[in-house]
Design a protein around this motif. Structure first.
Motif, PDB file in Angstrom:
ATOM      1  N   UNK A 168      -1.206  25.010  33.272  1.00 19.32           N
ATOM      2  CA  UNK A 168      -2.361  25.714  32.723  1.00 19.32           C
ATOM      3  C   UNK A 168      -3.138  24.806  31.787  1.00 19.32           C
ATOM      4  N   UNK A 169      -4.445  24.881  31.884  1.00 28.37           N
ATOM      5  CA  UNK A 169      -5.339  24.295  30.871  1.00 28.37           C
ATOM      6  C   UNK A 169      -5.555  25.392  29.860  1.00 28.37           C
ATOM      7  N   UNK A 170      -5.107  25.132  28.623  1.00 35.45           N
ATOM      8  CA  UNK A 170      -5.029  26.205  27.651  1.00 35.45           C
ATOM      9  C   UNK A 170      -6.397  26.577  27.103  1.00 35.45           C
ATOM     10  N   UNK A 171      -6.522  27.872  26.793  1.00 32.80           N
ATOM     11  CA  UNK A 171      -7.763  28.393  26.229  1.00 32.80           C
ATOM     12  C   UNK A 171      -7.477  28.997  24.866  1.00 32.80           C
ATOM     13  N   UNK A 185      15.242  21.742  17.259  1.00 34.25           N
ATOM     14  CA  UNK A 185      14.557  20.593  17.835  1.00 34.25           C
ATOM     15  C   UNK A 185      13.072  20.925  17.877  1.00 34.25           C
ATOM     16  N   UNK A 186      12.205  19.914  17.920  1.00 36.57           N
ATOM     17  CA  UNK A 186      10.758  20.197  17.902  1.00 36.57           C
ATOM     18  C   UNK A 186      10.355  21.119  19.045  1.00 36.57           C
ATOM     19  N   UNK A 187       9.420  22.046  18.742  1.00 31.96           N
ATOM     20  CA  UNK A 187       8.943  22.982  19.744  1.00 31.96           C
ATOM     21  C   UNK A 187       7.448  23.202  19.546  1.00 31.96           C
ATOM     22  N   UNK A 188       6.725  23.273  20.652  1.00 29.58           N
ATOM     23  CA  UNK A 188       5.314  23.641  20.606  1.00 29.58           C
ATOM     24  C   UNK A 188       5.224  25.147  20.452  1.00 29.58           C
ATOM     25  N   UNK A 189       4.567  25.605  19.395  1.00 27.04           N
ATOM     26  CA  UNK A 189       4.518  27.042  19.119  1.00 27.04           C
ATOM     27  C   UNK A 189       3.355  27.693  19.864  1.00 27.04           C
ATOM     28  N   UNK A 190       3.276  29.014  19.712  1.00 23.91           N
ATOM     29  CA  UNK A 190       2.206  29.781  20.331  1.00 23.91           C
ATOM     30  C   UNK A 190       2.705  30.579  21.513  1.00 23.91           C
ATOM     31  N   UNK A 218       0.125  26.388  22.033  1.00 22.08           N
ATOM     32  CA  UNK A 218      -0.782  25.648  21.159  1.00 22.08           C
ATOM     33  C   UNK A 218      -0.827  24.194  21.623  1.00 22.08           C
ATOM     34  N   UNK A 219      -1.510  23.981  22.720  1.00 18.36           N
ATOM     35  CA  UNK A 219      -1.562  22.665  23.346  1.00 18.36           C
ATOM     36  C   UNK A 219      -2.775  22.611  24.270  1.00 18.36           C
TER      37      UNK A 219
END
Length: 371
Positions: free
Chosen positions: A32-35, A59-64, A124-125
């Protein structure tokens, strides 16, 4: 763009915007291209504490996890979606094989992955990947911003369905945050005869003992949220004046304003003492639905609920509710857009966290780039 800009939490008070490789979709997954991605208080807890109860950032995580986007690449085997489809994404990924999954309750799967919160990167990316089955196509007239609100809306739909609300029920919703505002609209859309929204204080206490010592008050209720509730269709609002050190007295004020007892009280605040207030506000045989989670350990008078046959019901995430949520928004029965008070670019996520923490916002949406 050759890199994937992502907001990553590494631990308590450690949030970074990093350049990562663009993820590729595996079999039956999509890229997905995030919106638009909503910022939730859970994201703020993960930043402030490095954990939410038993969920610990190890461990690091991308939130959202309130996610919408546009399909940008298909993994092999995907036939239900096409590149260019606009979708809302259910962040919950159940194993499909455990006791709960086999009995139709995948939202409480013991192996549950929730992207952006538990075991999987979130939205969130610039790009993310997710199983195709977690994506729900949006009608042309439903925006991607509205698509991002399907996750918090699904919490309300799942809760009201789980509580077994029936046509004609009198409903009280406590807490006018995003979940409360959406749960209120769900109750009305599904047949409640009357819904009252009760404001709650932004004041937080650390324990029930502190609540008793300081007589937790409502003096700093955000009146704008109650005004918003009226704009979004609630029948009446109440700004309480009685403190929660005496939940019975507080419930008498509530019932006097309502002119009745409640068939269903939906607790969306997580504030100390509010579950007791809800129990006292219900008529015998009523129900208390817990959608807001504060301290896991509570001093609650369950005996009062037992002798009056009041069911205290928990609800977690959603249970296949996205199609219903999309239908309710598509048909104009629920307004999610009015809850969005702030829109920020990805680089300003820390500003968004501060807005949520302060209570200035209702719902903050982060624009991740696609439109």
């Amino acid at each position: 763009m050759s890199t994937n800009r992502a907001v990553r939490i590494h631990g308590k008070n450690d949030i970074r915007i990093e350049n990562l490789p663009i993820p590729e979709p595996q079999e039956n997954w999509v890229q997905l291209r995030m919106s638009s991605v909503g910022l939730c208080r859970t994201d703020v807890h993960l930043f402030d504490e490095g954990r939410v109860d038993h969920i610990v950032i190890d461990k690091p995580i991308t939130i959202g996890h309130e996610i919408s986007g546009t399909v940008s690449k298909l993994g092999s085997g995907v036939t239900s979606l096409a590149v260019g489809d606009r979708v809302a994404v259910d962040p919950c990924r159940a194993c499909g094989d455990c006791h709960q999954c086999c009995r139709g309750r995948p939202n409480i799967c013991r192996q549950l992955h929730c992207c952006g919160v538990l075991h999987a990167d979130g939205g969130f990316a610039t790009y993310m990947v997710t199983p195709a089955k977690t994506c729900y196509k949006l009608p042309d007239h439903v925006s991607l911003e509205e698509g991002a609100m399907m996750e918090p809306l699904s919490v309300g739909v799942n809760g009201v369905r789980r509580a077994g609300m029936v046509d004609g029920d009198v409903v009280v919703v406590i807490g006018a945050g995003p979940i409360g505002l959406f749960a209120m609209q769900v109750a009305k859309a599904l047949g409640a005869s009357r819904v009252m929204m009760v404001g709650k204080s932004m004041l937080k206490t650390n324990s029930f003992k502190a609540l008793l010592e300081h007589d937790f008050s409502y003096t700093d209720i955000n009146p704008k949220r109650l005004e918003l509730a009226l704009q979004m269709g609630v029948d009446q609002v109440l700004k309480p004046t009685v403190g929660l050190s005496d939940p019975k007295a507080a419930s008498e004020e509530l019932k006097a304003a309502l002119g009745d007892e409640a068939d269903l009280c939906i607790e969306c605040s997580g504030a100390p003492g509010v579950v007791d207030l809800a129990i006292h506000a219900c008529r015998p045989g009523g129900k208390v639905l817990m959608l807001g989670f504060g301290d896991m350990a509570m001093n609650v008078h369950l005996g009062m609920a037992a002798v009056r046959e009041i069911d205290v019901i928990g609800s977690f995430a959603n249970l296949h509710n996205y199609p219903e949520c999309i239908r309710l928004v598509s048909e104009g029965k629920i307004d999610v857009r009015s809850a969005i008070t702030h829109r920020l670019p990805l680089e300003n996520v820390m500003e968004g966290i501060n807005l949520v923490r302060s209570g200035e916002s209702v719902k903050v949406v982060i624009n991740c780039g696609a439109c």
